[in-house]
Motif scaffolding. Structure first.
Motif, PDB file in Angstrom:
ATOM      1  N   GLN A 303     -37.958  18.107 -13.096  1.00  0.00           N
ATOM      2  CA  GLN A 303     -38.703  17.608 -11.938  1.00  0.00           C
ATOM      3  C   GLN A 303     -39.001  16.110 -12.098  1.00  0.00           C
ATOM      4  N   PHE A 304     -39.368  15.720 -13.315  1.00  0.00           N
ATOM      5  CA  PHE A 304     -39.635  14.310 -13.579  1.00  0.00           C
ATOM      6  C   PHE A 304     -38.367  13.476 -13.380  1.00  0.00           C
ATOM      7  N   GLU A 305     -37.250  13.953 -13.916  1.00  0.00           N
ATOM      8  CA  GLU A 305     -35.982  13.244 -13.750  1.00  0.00           C
ATOM      9  C   GLU A 305     -35.614  13.100 -12.279  1.00  0.00           C
ATOM     10  N   GLY A 306     -35.791  14.176 -11.512  1.00  0.00           N
ATOM     11  CA  GLY A 306     -35.469  14.122 -10.091  1.00  0.00           C
ATOM     12  C   GLY A 306     -36.297  13.081  -9.358  1.00  0.00           C
ATOM     13  N   GLN A 307     -37.594  13.005  -9.682  1.00  0.00           N
ATOM     14  CA  GLN A 307     -38.461  12.023  -9.042  1.00  0.00           C
ATOM     15  C   GLN A 307     -38.046  10.602  -9.434  1.00  0.00           C
ATOM     16  N   LEU A 308     -37.696  10.406 -10.699  1.00  0.00           N
ATOM     17  CA  LEU A 308     -37.300   9.080 -11.167  1.00  0.00           C
ATOM     18  C   LEU A 308     -35.975   8.652 -10.534  1.00  0.00           C
ATOM     19  N   ARG A 309     -35.017   9.553 -10.462  1.00  0.00           N
ATOM     20  CA  ARG A 309     -33.730   9.229  -9.840  1.00  0.00           C
ATOM     21  C   ARG A 309     -33.916   8.873  -8.367  1.00  0.00           C
ATOM     22  N   ALA A 310     -34.774   9.609  -7.677  1.00  0.00           N
ATOM     23  CA  ALA A 310     -35.016   9.328  -6.264  1.00  0.00           C
ATOM     24  C   ALA A 310     -35.634   7.947  -6.082  1.00  0.00           C
ATOM     25  N   ALA A 311     -36.565   7.576  -6.965  1.00  0.00           N
ATOM     26  CA  ALA A 311     -37.198   6.265  -6.868  1.00  0.00           C
ATOM     27  C   ALA A 311     -36.207   5.148  -7.184  1.00  0.00           C
ATOM     28  N   LEU A 312     -35.340   5.374  -8.162  1.00  0.00           N
ATOM     29  CA  LEU A 312     -34.357   4.361  -8.545  1.00  0.00           C
ATOM     30  C   LEU A 312     -33.285   4.176  -7.487  1.00  0.00           C
ATOM     31  N   LYS A 313     -33.031   5.214  -6.714  1.00  0.00           N
ATOM     32  CA  LYS A 313     -31.978   5.149  -5.692  1.00  0.00           C
ATOM     33  C   LYS A 313     -32.272   4.078  -4.655  1.00  0.00           C
ATOM     34  N   GLY A 314     -33.536   3.858  -4.356  1.00  0.00           N
ATOM     35  CA  GLY A 314     -33.892   2.864  -3.356  1.00  0.00           C
ATOM     36  C   GLY A 314     -34.081   1.468  -3.914  1.00  0.00           C
TER      37      GLY A 314
END
Length: 349
Positions: A303-314
């Motif tokens: 879950q943490f990785e998913g949130q971090l990847r989503a933030a980095l995508k933008g």
């Protein structure tokens, strides 16, 4: 305060631009003494670096380093473009893949084709932009370059005036032809990279732009920038993270603060994941980044990785999430797209 405002001013005597979105500092550009990304040199090959597949080059601004130099011999002239900011004491990173980039158009030598940003979905507008490009470039020498050049029409074209788009295409195509024809001679700076004010106009969504001297203070941007000099960043929910750059890497430590509930670690880590890309962007930090998350069960890592990847995508800087270490740390590798914050009282190097 809702809405987006671009502020063009000075910070500690250096040209600076701040992007304020909904009352929060979202991006920050501060000029430095280092060569600006986008600068184009006529350079000279100096000496190869054995084992690294690269070569040091001579430029008017000092030594540069170029990767992938198959077939290049010492003493040969070549055109290169600054691709990022160098670490202290290291050579300027450069590439031979030149880009001539403005707000509406990018000319791409060696990469032929006429492309419109996928962000523009209106087919009528896409067709109109292609027609403008064909009209402007018909008979232009940029089409006769060897290797051929291409053109990318950026998402900013969607709401732009046709005349402005046409002028931008012509300017970038003409600049490309002139620079690519200027290979002979001693090392020289041929194109200066854009400074913060020009970059803000080129890259940020222009809604309201304020350029009066003192606008940083008037819009409270000075306070927001001053907060970036503090290592500790408060997070929603009571947690905080500490960001400390060292010579080798950037260390990020996440803490739950006064929250002692079973879910405190996950909450603090998710908040840190959402905030980390913005903080790295504003502080001008890149390279190796090591995150020490607050304690949480291993099952929550995904879950943490998913949130971090989503933030980095933008985020505009390319960042690789390398994974977890055996000690439970998260490794990131981030592109150095800008200079770090200047030391208090002076410009960045």
């Amino acid at each position: 305060m809702k809405g987006t405002t671009i502020l063009l001013d000075q910070w500690q005597g250096a040209e600076a631009a701040a992007l304020i979105r909904d009352g929060q500092l979202d991006d920050l550009l501060i000029d430095s003494d280092a060569p600006r990304p986008g600068t184009i040199y006529r350079a000279r090959a100096d000496r190869p670096v054995k084992g690294q597949g690269g070569m040091f080059l001579t430029t008017p601004d000092g030594s540069a380093f170029l990767r992938q130099v198959k077939g290049l011999k010492p003493g040969e002239p070549l055109l290169v473009q600054v691709s990022g900011h160098a670490e202290p004491g290291k050579a300027i990173p450069v590439t031979t893949r030149l880009l001539f980039k403005s707000r509406y158009a990018i000319v791409t030598p060696g990469a032929p084709g006429l492309n419109v940003s996928r962000a523009i979905r209106d087919e009528d507008r896409r067709d109109a932009l292609l027609a403008i490009a064909h009209d402007v470039l018909e008979g232009h020498p940029v089409l006769a370059l060897d290797p051929p050049a291409g053109l990318i029409l950026r998402s900013n074209c969607e709401e732009a005036e046709d005349e402005d788009v046409a002028d931008d295409i012509l300017a970038m195509a003409t600049l490309a032809v002139n620079v690519l024809a200027d290979l002979d001679g001693a090392p020289e700076k041929l194109v200066e990279g854009d400074g913060p004010h020009d970059l803000a106009w080129r890259e940020w969504p222009v809604t309201e732009m304020v350029s009066e001297p003192g606008c940083f203070e008037e819009h409270e941007a000075e306070e927001m920038i001053a907060a970036l000099y503090r290592a500790e960043v408060q997070l929603p929910g009571g947690g905080h993270m500490t960001i400390e750059p060292t010579r080798a890497l950037v260390a990020v430590d996440v803490n739950t603060g006064g929250d002692t509930s079973p879910a405190a670690g996950l909450k603090a880590n998710l908040a840190a994941a959402r905030e980390l890309p913005r903080q790295l962007r504003l502080r001008g930090l890149g390279g190796q980044i090591i995150v020490d998350p607050a304690p949480m069960p291993k099952k929550d890592r995904r879950q943490f990785e998913g949130q971090l990847r989503a933030a980095l995508k933008g985020d505009p800087a390319e960042t690789i999430l390398a994974g977890w270490t055996q000690l439970g740390l998260v490794e990131l590798q981030r592109q150095r797209t800008r200079a770090p914050l200047p030391a208090k009282g002076g410009k960045t190097r």
